[in-house]
Design an enzyme around this catalytic site. Structure first.
Site, PDB file in Angstrom:
ATOM      1  CB  ILE A 144       4.624  -0.983  -8.675  1.00  0.00           C
ATOM      2  CG1 ILE A 144       5.834  -0.619  -9.109  1.00  0.00           C
ATOM      3  CG2 ILE A 144       4.426   0.413  -7.874  1.00  0.00           C
ATOM      4  CD1 ILE A 144       7.264   0.303  -9.234  1.00  0.00           C
ATOM      5  CE  LYS A 145       3.311  -2.178   0.033  1.00  0.00           C
ATOM      6  NZ  LYS A 145       3.659  -1.839   0.931  1.00  0.00           N
ATOM      7  CB  VAL A 146      -0.888   0.474  -6.864  1.00  0.00           C
ATOM      8  CG1 VAL A 146       0.430   0.986  -8.302  1.00  0.00           C
ATOM      9  CG2 VAL A 146      -1.869  -0.500  -7.721  1.00  0.00           C
TER      10      VAL A 146
END
Length: 219
Positions: A87-89
């Site tokens: 997951i890209k945050v």
């Protein structure tokens, strides 16, 4: 150094993955929009094509919303591929909070939009699986993007930090060589640049020469 392909174009992913050189995929909302296909359709096919980390980006700004969105993204992926979800945050205080929470959930996190070694260090401390320094965007404003890759690599080596460095915002093949020489774990590269990496004028000349000579060989 591992190579990720930075696109949501399924035809490009399928073709370049067939070369045997793709270790993962990074996407973002802009790349998905360019593909002209639905998000659910795209991610399902990407996970079937590439057996490696696939980065899917959240667009929320608050940590709790990021976590909720991240879990929703994971739930959309077929159970057998969920081990590959990253997951890209964004690299913000809220992104760090989300990283800490997602780490406890056993979800891989790619902290993106990193523009300094300080940011990379904080992301690693929060539990990031990957940090993505955007070197091309730094070059665009007159800073030397590769300098922060060197700084991050040195810091992570000094303290045996397991977080992997993904060199992102790559603009040309020289960026890839520089990333590899500095010891980056991964470079995420647009398809057009990967194609340039595979080409050389002397290779083309050599093939033409061999074919021409072969035509003169007695069969």
């Amino acid at each position: 150094m591992k190579i990720f392909i930075d696109t949501a174009d399924l035809d490009e992913i399928r073709e370049i993955a067939s070369w045997g050189i793709v270790d993962g995929v990074t996407t973002n909302p802009t790349l998905v929009k360019k593909s002209g296909r639905s998000f659910n359709e795209i991610i399902e096919e990407i996970f079937e094509i590439v057996d490696g980390p696939i980065s899917l980006e959240v667009i929320s700004e608050k940590a709790d919303d990021m976590v909720k969105e991240a879990k929703g993204l994971v739930s959309k992926v077929n159970q057998k591929y969920r081990k590959n979800v990253a997951i890209k945050v964004p690299m913000t205080p809220e992104g760090l909070k989300a990283t800490k929470k997602l780490k406890k959930e056993g979800i891989k996190i790619n902290v993106t939009l990193v523009f300094s070694a300080n940011q990379a260090l904080l992301a690693a401390k929060a539990g990031a699986t990957f940090v993505s320094p955007f070197i091309g965007r730094l070059d665009d404003i007159g800073q030397e993007g590769m300098q922060i890759v060197e700084e991050i690599a040195e810091i992570f080596t000094n303290y045996d930090i397991e977080t992997e460095v993904i060199v992102a915002s790559i603009r040309h093949p020289i960026h890839v060589i520089e990333a590899a020489r500095l010891g980056a774990d991964i470079a995420t590269i647009p398809p057009g640049i990967i194609r340039k990496m595979a080409k050389h004028s002397l290779t083309d000349i050599g093939i033409k020469s061999f074919l021409k000579d072969w035509e003169k060989v007695k069969k």
